[in-house]
Design a protein around this motif. Sequence first.
Motif, short mmCIF file in Angstrom:
data_model
loop_
_atom_site.label_atom_id
_atom_site.label_comp_id
_atom_site.label_asym_id
_atom_site.label_seq_id
_atom_site.Cartn_x
_atom_site.Cartn_y
_atom_site.Cartn_z
N PRO A 63 0.81 -1.22 0.00
CA PRO A 63 0.00 0.00 0.00
C PRO A 63 0.84 1.28 0.00
CG PRO A 63 -0.97 -1.60 1.49
CD PRO A 63 0.36 -2.17 1.06
N LYS A 64 2.01 1.25 0.61
CA LYS A 64 2.88 2.44 0.60
C LYS A 64 3.39 2.76 -0.79
CE LYS A 64 4.38 1.51 5.31
NZ LYS A 64 5.49 1.08 6.19
N ARG A 65 3.33 1.78 -1.68
CA ARG A 65 3.74 1.99 -3.07
C ARG A 65 2.54 2.13 -3.99
NH1 ARG A 65 6.59 4.33 -3.59
NH2 ARG A 65 7.75 3.64 -5.42
N GLY A 66 1.34 2.24 -3.38
CA GLY A 66 0.12 2.42 -4.17
C GLY A 66 -0.36 1.17 -4.86
N ILE A 67 0.07 -0.01 -4.39
CA ILE A 67 -0.24 -1.26 -5.08
C ILE A 67 -1.24 -2.07 -4.28
CG2 ILE A 67 0.72 -3.44 -5.95
CD1 ILE A 67 3.40 -2.00 -6.27
N LYS A 68 -2.27 -2.57 -4.96
CA LYS A 68 -3.20 -3.51 -4.38
C LYS A 68 -2.92 -4.88 -5.00
CE LYS A 68 -6.91 -0.14 -3.62
NZ LYS A 68 -8.32 0.21 -3.94
N ALA A 69 -2.92 -5.92 -4.17
CA ALA A 69 -2.61 -7.26 -4.68
C ALA A 69 -3.36 -8.31 -3.87
CB ALA A 69 -1.10 -7.52 -4.62
N ARG A 70 -3.54 -9.46 -4.49
CA ARG A 70 -4.12 -10.62 -3.84
C ARG A 70 -3.01 -11.64 -3.57
NH1 ARG A 70 -7.26 -9.96 -8.49
NH2 ARG A 70 -6.38 -11.91 -9.29
N PRO A 71 -3.23 -12.58 -2.65
CA PRO A 71 -2.17 -13.55 -2.35
C PRO A 71 -1.64 -14.28 -3.57
CG PRO A 71 -3.90 -13.68 -0.70
CD PRO A 71 -4.40 -12.74 -1.76
N GLU A 72 -2.52 -14.58 -4.53
CA GLU A 72 -2.08 -15.32 -5.72
C GLU A 72 -1.22 -14.47 -6.66
OE1 GLU A 72 -6.50 -14.24 -6.42
OE2 GLU A 72 -5.19 -14.81 -4.75
N GLU A 73 -1.05 -13.20 -6.32
CA GLU A 73 -0.20 -12.31 -7.13
C GLU A 73 1.16 -12.05 -6.49
OE1 GLU A 73 -3.17 -9.31 -9.36
OE2 GLU A 73 -3.39 -9.29 -7.18
N ILE A 74 1.49 -12.80 -5.43
CA ILE A 74 2.73 -12.58 -4.68
C ILE A 74 3.55 -13.86 -4.64
CG2 ILE A 74 3.73 -11.92 -2.46
CD1 ILE A 74 2.25 -9.65 -3.81
N LEU A 75 4.85 -13.73 -4.89
CA LEU A 75 5.79 -14.83 -4.73
C LEU A 75 6.99 -14.32 -3.93
CD1 LEU A 75 6.48 -17.82 -5.70
CD2 LEU A 75 8.02 -16.69 -7.32
N VAL A 76 7.33 -15.01 -2.85
CA VAL A 76 8.49 -14.64 -2.05
C VAL A 76 9.74 -15.26 -2.67
CG1 VAL A 76 9.55 -14.74 0.25
CG2 VAL A 76 7.07 -14.50 0.03
N THR A 77 10.82 -14.48 -2.73
CA THR A 77 12.07 -14.94 -3.34
C THR A 77 13.23 -14.68 -2.39
OG1 THR A 77 12.67 -12.84 -4.41
CG2 THR A 77 11.13 -14.27 -5.58
N ILE A 78 14.40 -15.09 -2.79
CA ILE A 78 15.58 -14.82 -1.96
C ILE A 78 16.37 -13.64 -2.53
CG2 ILE A 78 15.78 -17.07 -0.89
CD1 ILE A 78 17.77 -17.89 -2.99
N PHE A 93 10.42 -10.19 -3.03
CA PHE A 93 9.18 -10.75 -3.56
C PHE A 93 8.91 -10.20 -4.95
CE2 PHE A 93 7.97 -6.80 -1.56
CZ PHE A 93 6.99 -6.27 -2.37
N ILE A 94 8.05 -10.90 -5.66
CA ILE A 94 7.54 -10.47 -6.96
C ILE A 94 6.05 -10.27 -6.84
CG2 ILE A 94 7.29 -11.04 -9.41
CD1 ILE A 94 9.68 -12.93 -9.13
N ALA A 95 5.54 -9.15 -7.35
CA ALA A 95 4.10 -8.91 -7.45
C ALA A 95 3.76 -8.80 -8.93
CB ALA A 95 3.70 -7.64 -6.70
N ALA A 96 2.91 -9.69 -9.40
CA ALA A 96 2.64 -9.72 -10.84
C ALA A 96 1.32 -10.44 -11.11
CB ALA A 96 3.79 -10.41 -11.58
N ASP A 97 0.97 -10.52 -12.38
CA ASP A 97 -0.24 -11.22 -12.82
C ASP A 97 -0.23 -12.65 -12.26
OD1 ASP A 97 -1.69 -13.06 -14.87
OD2 ASP A 97 -2.39 -11.04 -15.36
N PRO A 98 -1.38 -13.13 -11.77
CA PRO A 98 -1.42 -14.47 -11.15
C PRO A 98 -1.00 -15.61 -12.08
CG PRO A 98 -3.63 -13.56 -11.43
CD PRO A 98 -2.68 -12.45 -11.67
N VAL A 99 -1.22 -15.46 -13.38
CA VAL A 99 -0.78 -16.51 -14.32
C VAL A 99 0.74 -16.62 -14.30
CG1 VAL A 99 -0.72 -17.21 -16.74
CG2 VAL A 99 -2.81 -16.19 -15.79
N LEU A 104 5.94 -19.06 -12.09
CA LEU A 104 7.16 -18.80 -11.33
C LEU A 104 7.24 -19.69 -10.10
CD1 LEU A 104 7.28 -14.90 -11.50
CD2 LEU A 104 9.00 -16.45 -12.45
N ARG A 105 6.11 -19.91 -9.46
CA ARG A 105 6.08 -20.77 -8.27
C ARG A 105 6.47 -22.21 -8.64
NH1 ARG A 105 4.01 -19.49 -3.63
NH2 ARG A 105 2.76 -17.79 -4.53
N ALA A 106 5.98 -22.67 -9.77
CA ALA A 106 6.33 -24.02 -10.22
C ALA A 106 7.81 -24.11 -10.58
CB ALA A 106 5.47 -24.40 -11.43
#
Length: 503
Positions: A188-203, A345-351, A356-358
Motif C-alpha cells: 500500500p505504501k507503493r500504491g499497489i493492491k494485490a491478492r495472495p495469488e499475485e505474490i511470490l516470495v524470493t531470496i 518478492f515479486i508482485a505480478a499477474d497471477p498466471v 514462477l512458483r512451479a
Amino acid sequence: MLERYFHPFEAGRGLQEQLRERLLNAIFDGAMLPSEVMPSSRKLSKLLKVSRNTVVLVYEQLAQDGYLTPSERRGYFINEKFLRQQLNISLRPSSQKLFDRPDHAPNWESRMQTESAQMLAIVKPRNWREYRYPFIYGQIEADEQTAARWRDCARIAAMGAHMRSWVDDQVTLDDPLLVEQIIQRVLPKRGIKARPEEILVTIGTQNSLYMLAQLLGRPGLIVGLEDPGYVDARNIFDLIGCELRPLRIDGQGLVVDEQLNGCEMLFCTPSHQSPTGVTMPVYRRLELLACARERDFLVIEDDYESEQNYLGNNHPSLKSFDDSGRVIYLGSLTKTLLPGLRLGFIAADPVLIHELRALRRYIYRHPPSNNQRTLALFLSMGHYDAHARRQRDSLARKWRLISRALAEYLPDFHASGMAGGSSVWVTCPAELDAWVLQRLVAKRGVLIEPGDIHFLGRERPQYHFRLGFGAIAEALIEPGISALGDAWREMKCNVQVESTANL
C-alpha cells in the motif's frame, strides 16, 4: 607460516569464532602438516595477543569436532584420517594447491554451456570495514536496536504455533503471514493492491530476475536496459542469450521515445535509477506505461530503494498505475534492513506467479520458512516501519552532509540523484580516470566504486564513480570527502608536472 592467517581480528565478532575459522583455513590450505604439532596455547596466545583460555577452548572444540587429535604431553595434531573420511581431501604442503586437478580430469571448459565467471561483475572488497571512510554501496551501519528486535522475533518464531508453521517442507507455498504483511503493510505504501495469488516470495532481486529470465527470456529476445544500469540484470539476461539494448537516460530517468521500439521486455528502476539515483517523474511513468501497451512489451520494475525520499513524499510505483498486468514488480524486503537475510518478492499477474512458483520448486522449493516467519513477525509488530523511519532520518542527514562536502571539497565534480537512496553518482572532469583515483584514495583510507562497469558496450566512460553512504558513520563523511578532494588535487598536480616535463 601461520602468521599470515592471523591478520587483525574483526571488531564485532567473537574471538573464538574468528580463531577457529582461521585455524581451519590454515589446515585446509596445507599450512600445517599432520606430522607437525600445532602451536602451543601459550605460544599462540602470545602471538595473537589473546587470552590463553581462548586458544585452549578453540583447540578443545576442534578436537571434539574431530579436526584435531590431542596427544598427551605433546599437544594437538591434525586428524588427517577424519578429514579424509569427512571431506574427501588429502593434506599436502602449502607449496601445492589443495585443488590440483587429478590425471584424466574432465575438460570442464568444453562442457560448460555458460561462462558466468567470465562476465564483468561488480566486485566489492570483503575487508571494506577496514577502510576508515567506506563509501561503499549496498551495505549498512550496524543497527543494534534492529538486531535486538530481530532476535526477539526469531525467538518468538521458534515457539509454539509459529514454529509449527515452518518446520515442515512447504514445497511451493510461502508463509501466509508474510504474504499477508506484504499485501497489507508493504505494497500500500507503493500504491499497489494485490491478492495472495499475485505474490511470490524470493531470496532477493537477483533471484527474482533469474527466474523471470528463465521463464520469459530466450535467445534473441530484445531486452531494453537502462544505460548506465544495473549490472546483475544485464548479466542475467545475457546468460539466457537475450539481445541487450542499451537505453538512454537523462536527469529524469529512462527516456521514453523511439529507442523503445522493438523491445519485447524492459528492465527499469524508476524510484531511484541504478546507479545514478535520479527519480522518474509521474508524467514519464504514465508515458512509459502507454508506450508499453501500444508496443506490447513487458516492464520489470525494480523498486529497490522506494522508502527513502528525504524532501517529500514518495512517488507511487509504476506498478500502481498499471491496469494491463504487464508490469512485473520486484520488491526487496531486507536490502535496507539486514542485507544478508536475502528476502524479496515479486508482485505480478497471477498466471505469471503460478508459473514462477512451479519453476521455483525445481530451484530451491521455497525460501527458508523460519526466516519468512521471523520477517512476518518483524513486520506485524511494527519493527520494520520503525527501522525504516530511523534509517530514513539517518540517511537524510548523511545525504545533506555528503552534498555539502562534495560542493566544498570537489567543486569540479557533479553529483546526480534526487534527495533519496543511499548513494550519489559522481561525474568527474573528463580527464580523470576513476580507477586511478580509487587506488590513490585507498592509501588515504577512502573506498570509492568506479562506475564504468555500469555501462553497456566496450566504450565505457572512466570518469564516473559511486559514493555509497549507508555504511559510513555521519562524523566520517566530511573528512572522507576532504581526503578525496586532497587526492584529486594531488592527481591534478601530477598531471601538470608531467605536461610541463613533456614541453
